[in-house]
Design a protein around this motif. Structure first.
Motif, PDB file in Angstrom:
ATOM      1  N   GLY A   1      15.552  47.292  66.878  1.00 53.15           N
ATOM      2  CA  GLY A   1      15.709  47.647  65.390  1.00 53.15           C
ATOM      3  C   GLY A   1      15.699  49.355  65.661  1.00 53.15           C
ATOM      4  N   VAL A   2      16.158  50.348  65.353  1.00 56.85           N
ATOM      5  CA  VAL A   2      15.421  51.366  64.813  1.00 56.85           C
ATOM      6  C   VAL A   2      14.156  51.913  63.637  1.00 56.85           C
ATOM      7  CG1 VAL A   2      16.357  54.164  64.565  1.00 56.85           C
ATOM      8  CG2 VAL A   2      17.764  52.088  65.754  1.00 56.85           C
ATOM      9  N   ASP A   3      13.763  53.316  64.557  1.00 54.82           N
ATOM     10  CA  ASP A   3      12.989  53.716  63.381  1.00 54.82           C
ATOM     11  C   ASP A   3      11.999  52.831  61.747  1.00 54.82           C
ATOM     12  OD1 ASP A   3      13.250  56.180  64.679  1.00 54.82           O
ATOM     13  OD2 ASP A   3      15.120  56.759  63.374  1.00 54.82           O
ATOM     14  N   ASP A   4      11.982  52.563  60.675  1.00 57.64           N
ATOM     15  CA  ASP A   4      11.994  52.052  59.981  1.00 57.64           C
ATOM     16  C   ASP A   4      12.210  50.522  60.506  1.00 57.64           C
ATOM     17  OD1 ASP A   4      10.084  53.974  59.519  1.00 57.64           O
ATOM     18  OD2 ASP A   4      11.284  54.603  58.036  1.00 57.64           O
ATOM     19  N   ASP A   5      13.483  49.743  60.726  1.00 56.54           N
ATOM     20  CA  ASP A   5      13.682  48.560  60.217  1.00 56.54           C
ATOM     21  C   ASP A   5      12.355  48.035  60.950  1.00 56.54           C
ATOM     22  OD1 ASP A   5      15.991  49.136  60.363  1.00 56.54           O
ATOM     23  OD2 ASP A   5      16.814  48.994  62.593  1.00 56.54           O
ATOM     24  N   THR A   6      11.950  47.006  60.183  1.00 54.25           N
ATOM     25  CA  THR A   6      11.645  44.997  60.497  1.00 54.25           C
ATOM     26  C   THR A   6      12.128  44.070  61.475  1.00 54.25           C
ATOM     27  OG1 THR A   6      11.259  44.531  59.016  1.00 54.25           O
ATOM     28  CG2 THR A   6      10.086  46.032  59.267  1.00 54.25           C
ATOM     29  N   MET A   7      11.269  43.662  62.091  1.00 56.92           N
ATOM     30  CA  MET A   7      12.104  42.267  62.569  1.00 56.92           C
ATOM     31  C   MET A   7      12.768  41.606  61.418  1.00 56.92           C
ATOM     32  SD  MET A   7      13.424  40.311  64.854  1.00 56.92           S
ATOM     33  CE  MET A   7      12.240  40.692  66.567  1.00 56.92           C
ATOM     34  N   GLU A   8      11.927  41.444  59.993  1.00 60.99           N
ATOM     35  CA  GLU A   8      12.810  40.681  59.153  1.00 60.99           C
ATOM     36  C   GLU A   8      13.665  41.223  58.009  1.00 60.99           C
ATOM     37  OE1 GLU A   8       9.746  41.557  59.207  1.00 60.99           O
ATOM     38  OE2 GLU A   8       8.425  41.946  57.529  1.00 60.99           O
ATOM     39  N   SER A   9      13.744  42.793  58.473  1.00 60.51           N
ATOM     40  CA  SER A   9      14.802  43.319  57.848  1.00 60.51           C
ATOM     41  C   SER A   9      16.183  43.415  58.723  1.00 60.51           C
ATOM     42  CB  SER A   9      14.871  44.646  57.610  1.00 60.51           C
ATOM     43  OG  SER A   9      14.676  45.772  58.391  1.00 60.51           O
ATOM     44  N   VAL A  10      15.972  43.320  59.875  1.00 60.52           N
ATOM     45  CA  VAL A  10      17.308  43.038  61.015  1.00 60.52           C
ATOM     46  C   VAL A  10      18.015  41.799  61.207  1.00 60.52           C
ATOM     47  CG1 VAL A  10      17.562  42.908  63.562  1.00 60.52           C
ATOM     48  CG2 VAL A  10      16.521  44.430  62.411  1.00 60.52           C
ATOM     49  N   VAL A  11      16.219  40.955  60.638  1.00 62.08           N
ATOM     50  CA  VAL A  11      17.349  39.660  60.730  1.00 62.08           C
ATOM     51  C   VAL A  11      17.331  38.950  59.002  1.00 62.08           C
ATOM     52  CG1 VAL A  11      16.705  37.065  60.484  1.00 62.08           C
ATOM     53  CG2 VAL A  11      15.471  37.840  62.430  1.00 62.08           C
ATOM     54  N   LEU A  12      17.025  39.858  58.036  1.00 64.61           N
ATOM     55  CA  LEU A  12      18.313  39.551  56.609  1.00 64.61           C
ATOM     56  C   LEU A  12      19.638  39.941  56.807  1.00 64.61           C
ATOM     57  CD1 LEU A  12      15.313  40.010  55.006  1.00 64.61           C
ATOM     58  CD2 LEU A  12      16.921  37.314  54.775  1.00 64.61           C
ATOM     59  N   ASP A  13      19.829  41.316  57.330  1.00 64.02           N
ATOM     60  CA  ASP A  13      20.722  41.842  57.684  1.00 64.02           C
ATOM     61  C   ASP A  13      21.631  41.382  58.680  1.00 64.02           C
ATOM     62  OD1 ASP A  13      19.919  44.291  56.182  1.00 64.02           O
ATOM     63  OD2 ASP A  13      19.911  45.612  58.009  1.00 64.02           O
ATOM     64  N   LEU A  14      21.355  40.948  59.498  1.00 66.78           N
ATOM     65  CA  LEU A  14      22.335  40.405  60.516  1.00 66.78           C
ATOM     66  C   LEU A  14      22.523  38.628  59.948  1.00 66.78           C
ATOM     67  CD1 LEU A  14      20.316  39.224  63.719  1.00 66.78           C
ATOM     68  CD2 LEU A  14      22.925  40.725  63.512  1.00 66.78           C
ATOM     69  N   LEU A  15      22.136  38.266  58.705  1.00 65.70           N
ATOM     70  CA  LEU A  15      22.105  36.988  57.956  1.00 65.70           C
ATOM     71  C   LEU A  15      23.435  37.410  57.221  1.00 65.70           C
ATOM     72  CD1 LEU A  15      18.587  35.228  58.022  1.00 65.70           C
ATOM     73  CD2 LEU A  15      20.755  34.025  58.548  1.00 65.70           C
ATOM     74  N   ARG A  16      23.107  38.263  55.917  1.00 65.68           N
ATOM     75  CA  ARG A  16      23.851  38.725  54.993  1.00 65.68           C
ATOM     76  C   ARG A  16      25.571  39.206  56.215  1.00 65.68           C
ATOM     77  NH1 ARG A  16      20.676  42.796  53.407  1.00 65.68           N
ATOM     78  NH2 ARG A  16      19.794  40.844  52.407  1.00 65.68           N
ATOM     79  N   GLY A  17      25.420  40.038  56.851  1.00 62.89           N
ATOM     80  CA  GLY A  17      25.869  40.540  57.304  1.00 62.89           C
ATOM     81  C   GLY A  17      27.076  38.923  58.098  1.00 62.89           C
ATOM     82  N   ARG A  18      27.164  37.883  58.004  1.00 64.14           N
ATOM     83  CA  ARG A  18      27.261  36.719  58.197  1.00 64.14           C
ATOM     84  C   ARG A  18      27.772  35.760  57.026  1.00 64.14           C
ATOM     85  NH1 ARG A  18      25.095  38.549  62.105  1.00 64.14           N
ATOM     86  NH2 ARG A  18      26.038  38.809  63.816  1.00 64.14           N
ATOM     87  N   GLY A  19      27.292  35.676  56.065  1.00 59.43           N
ATOM     88  CA  GLY A  19      27.513  35.700  54.699  1.00 59.43           C
ATOM     89  C   GLY A  19      26.263  34.316  55.026  1.00 59.43           C
ATOM     90  N   LEU A  20      25.141  33.830  55.287  1.00 61.13           N
ATOM     91  CA  LEU A  20      24.647  32.839  56.093  1.00 61.13           C
ATOM     92  C   LEU A  20      23.061  32.830  54.997  1.00 61.13           C
ATOM     93  CD1 LEU A  20      24.703  32.440  59.498  1.00 61.13           C
ATOM     94  CD2 LEU A  20      26.402  30.792  57.846  1.00 61.13           C
ATOM     95  N   THR A  21      22.690  32.112  54.386  1.00 63.66           N
ATOM     96  CA  THR A  21      21.868  31.992  53.937  1.00 63.66           C
ATOM     97  C   THR A  21      20.281  31.381  54.253  1.00 63.66           C
ATOM     98  OG1 THR A  21      22.283  29.784  52.629  1.00 63.66           O
ATOM     99  CG2 THR A  21      22.420  31.304  51.199  1.00 63.66           C
TER     100      THR A  21
END
Lengths: 432, 432
Positions: free
Chosen positions: A269-289
């Motif tokens: 990630g970059v700057d204010d990202d967190t591991m949890e925000s990054v993982v949520l974005d990856l899942l959201r981008g793939r349409g996964l819950t």
């Protein structure tokens, strides 16, 4: 342009509040390349505040003082500034109006004390940003030149900002830094960007970046620096200097691309990202819950995911299976040792099925202080299950040994599990 | 006995580390009644460290300096002390042995640099506590008397302790404070005890304690003070002074009893207790197990319970029902609005049954930033279910409106729920 920082407030000396403002301002000054050699804390005492400000002017070109701008009789910064400048305080009518208006717009009556905040030393100006009731001040000072023997003076400056961190930060970022740069004749723009990494040691990162750092040392711009950040991995800060913001940003973008090429997926990630925000974005981008099964972390994985606004698009929920029987009964973990890769795998598949999500992740282990199932504290097993394992879904599971005491083991387990999920999702992309 | 604090390290000025040591020492000094008017941070620069120490001696009787005692070339505190004292550094052979032995006992080879740590200014003595490799120093100084015109000197002292917080704390608590008290001629013993409260505002507490505070103001010993502590409720600190520790402790015990009489069950703990440790102890004492159902907190209740070693006696696990469907499907919450007292009640009863525990607690609500079910952010519903509701068990449920943003609402919800459980358990005792 030597600048020093003075934090004002008896509560700081008594340890009732930790002064984080000075650290934050020190970091901002360092980022724009302004030297800062001293930080002082002083209580709500007029003589001592005046003494500290005078000394700061003797040895520096500019002073940023925080705190003591409130409405009460303890708030003495305005009086101290007037004394140092050798001028009286005057009430600014426009500011009086403004403060009165702030109270009225919140349907609150204004204590008369608050009108003290409309006072300023003659010759001082207000800082345009004013997120609270306390106005900040820019106070120009003619000060004896310490290098001169004939009584010459030099132009110096004191900035006064409130002690409330977000009010202070808005004024420093909005006015103080730019004014300091102007006075210092700094025309270059400095920008920085921080890349967040997970999964490699500091010496390992240093080795991967050694050639690049060596090459940059020759030019001196941009620069790379490592920052340790405890539980959340290591950071690599890129700092670039250029005549304009656009050029500085272009240097950053170019250097970020080079560093990412050298570090690959270690950068999460970059700057204010967190591991949890990054993982949520990856899942959201793939349409996964997502569903989470937790043992030693007791709910911390879920809690951190829910810290991110919008998590509900992705995160459905989870099961905290702290007692072994809860693992067996609710998650169909086979009876036997519960700190094992097999148990983690069953937990991930089980929570995915029970909660009804596309992806299940699970963590079980020994937080300490005692052993469990004859495994030492720090033993942690994690699993990620993407899709139904009985219909072509895949499970990754690992056992790791994490350092530290109970709390550290649990916190490391959280980011390790999320990091494993991230790698799994990225590998699935490459495999596709 | 005026004492000031100097924190040494360039990383403090750059904001890479926040100086929490000075705040902690300031609090300890206040507790034993020693004045402290200034705290200064200075970087790893010999001239500037020497200048700051000289100034501190000019205006105070004692100086505590933290940091710069490590083995590297950046660690300049020993050199600065020698310069201020006007003496050379000498190597202490016993200390050299001791440091060498520390490395050998950990099967590590010692970098030669570490021998610098065995140096001390001539006339200084080592602090007996030495939890890390860095020894602390007590440096007596004869310093010009600022009140004298005939060049008389007075005896002052500089203490040097490491910047690593737990090393510093052991030395300050073990040696520095007692030595300061001896030099100050303080023979009284000061002890304090903090009562933790939940469920009443600061003005409400002040009102209940007003008569008692008024009575104590006359005697001045013991004293009562309020401390705000953010999310974790308000604290009432009792401080007592007496010729011996036993007498001071007796004063504290007596005053604690009086305050508890005035505040009743608002007091939930003492000193290092937390709401979660208190609740776990109450349940353990009654032989009850616990299950938790969480929505907006996402697992934070369970995570905080598991922070307490030994939680597994009591806490069995829980269900994080973030998505409404998880509430309906796993916890038998009736379909309908999920931010309601009815939903919280069903969640508490459901998780108790599903996880198989004696007590079920539940929290659902709107963390924000947006609304949910047309309820504004901060709306939180909580329930406590003790025993099977269909067989004489009881359910308490409440709706509250919590202040703050997403993170604050979630954190307030956690302690509010645990506080509700505590009150329920205490009331059950009284009802029996």
């Amino acid at each position: 342009m030597r600048t020093e920082i003075v934090a004002i407030g008896t509560e700081l000396l008594l340890g009732q509040i930790t002064d984080t403002n000075s650290s934050w301002i020190g970091e901002q000054l360092a980022l724009v390349g302004i030297d800062s050699h001293y930080q002082t804390k002083v209580g709500d005492n007029l003589d001592r505040i005046v003494g500290v400000l005078r000394q700061a002017l003797d040895r520096s070109d500019a002073v940023i003082c925080c705190g003591g701008l409130g409405p009460t009789q303890d708030d003495l910064t305005r009086e101290a500034l007037a004394a140092v400048m050798g001028v009286p305080l005057e009430t600014d009518e426009a500011m009086e109006e403004r403060i009165l208006h702030m109270f009225m717009s919140r349907s609150r009556s204004m204590p008369t004390n608050n009108l003290r905040q409309a006072q300023r030393p003659v010759g001082a100006s207000f800082i345009p940003e004013q997120p609270g009731t306390a106005p900040g001040l820019v106070c120009p000072v003619e000060w004896p030149d310490s290098d001169s023997t004939d009584g010459a003076t030099v132009r110096k400056v004191i900035y006064a900002v409130p002690g409330v961190p977000w009010e202070m930060q808005e004024m420093v970022l909005g006015t103080v830094l730019a004014d300091l740069e102007r006075r210092a004749g700094i025309t270059a723009v400095i920008r920085s960007r921080t890349l967040l990494t997970w999964g490699e040691s500091e010496s390992g990162l240093a080795e991967r970046l050694a050639d690049r750092i060596y090459a940059l040392d020759a030019s001196g711009n941009p620069t790379l620096a490592f920052l340790a950040s405890g539980m959340e991995g290591l950071k690599v800060r890129i700092t670039a200097k250029a005549p304009t913001a656009e050029e500085a940003e272009a240097l950053l973008a170019d250097e970020e691309a080079r560093v990412r090429e050298l570090l690959g997926p270690l950068v999460f990630g970059v700057d204010d990202d967190t591991m949890e925000s990054v993982v949520l974005d990856l899942l959201r981008g793939r349409g996964l819950t997502l569903a989470v099964a937790e043992s030693l972390t007791g709910g911390m994985v879920g809690s951190r995911l829910c810290d991110v606004p919008g998590a509900s698009d992705v995160f459905r929920g989870g099961i905290v299976a702290y007692a072994p029987a809860v693992k067996f009964d609710l998650l169909d973990v086979p009876r036997g040792p519960v700190v094992s890769v097999e148990a983690a795998t069953a937990m991930a598949a089980g929570v995915r099925r029970v909660v009804g999500a596309d992806v299940g992740i699970a963590v079980t282990g020994v937080a300490g202080p005692g052993e469990q199932d004859a495994r030492p504290p720090g033993t942690v097993c994690m699993a990620v299950c993407v899709g139904d394992p009985e219909a072509g879904g895949e499970v990754d599971a690992v056992e790791v040994r994490l350092p530290g005491r109970r709390r550290q083991v649990r916190e490391f387990a959280v980011i390790s599990l999320l990091g494993l999920l991230r790698r799994r999702l990225l590998e699935a992309d490459r495999g596709a």
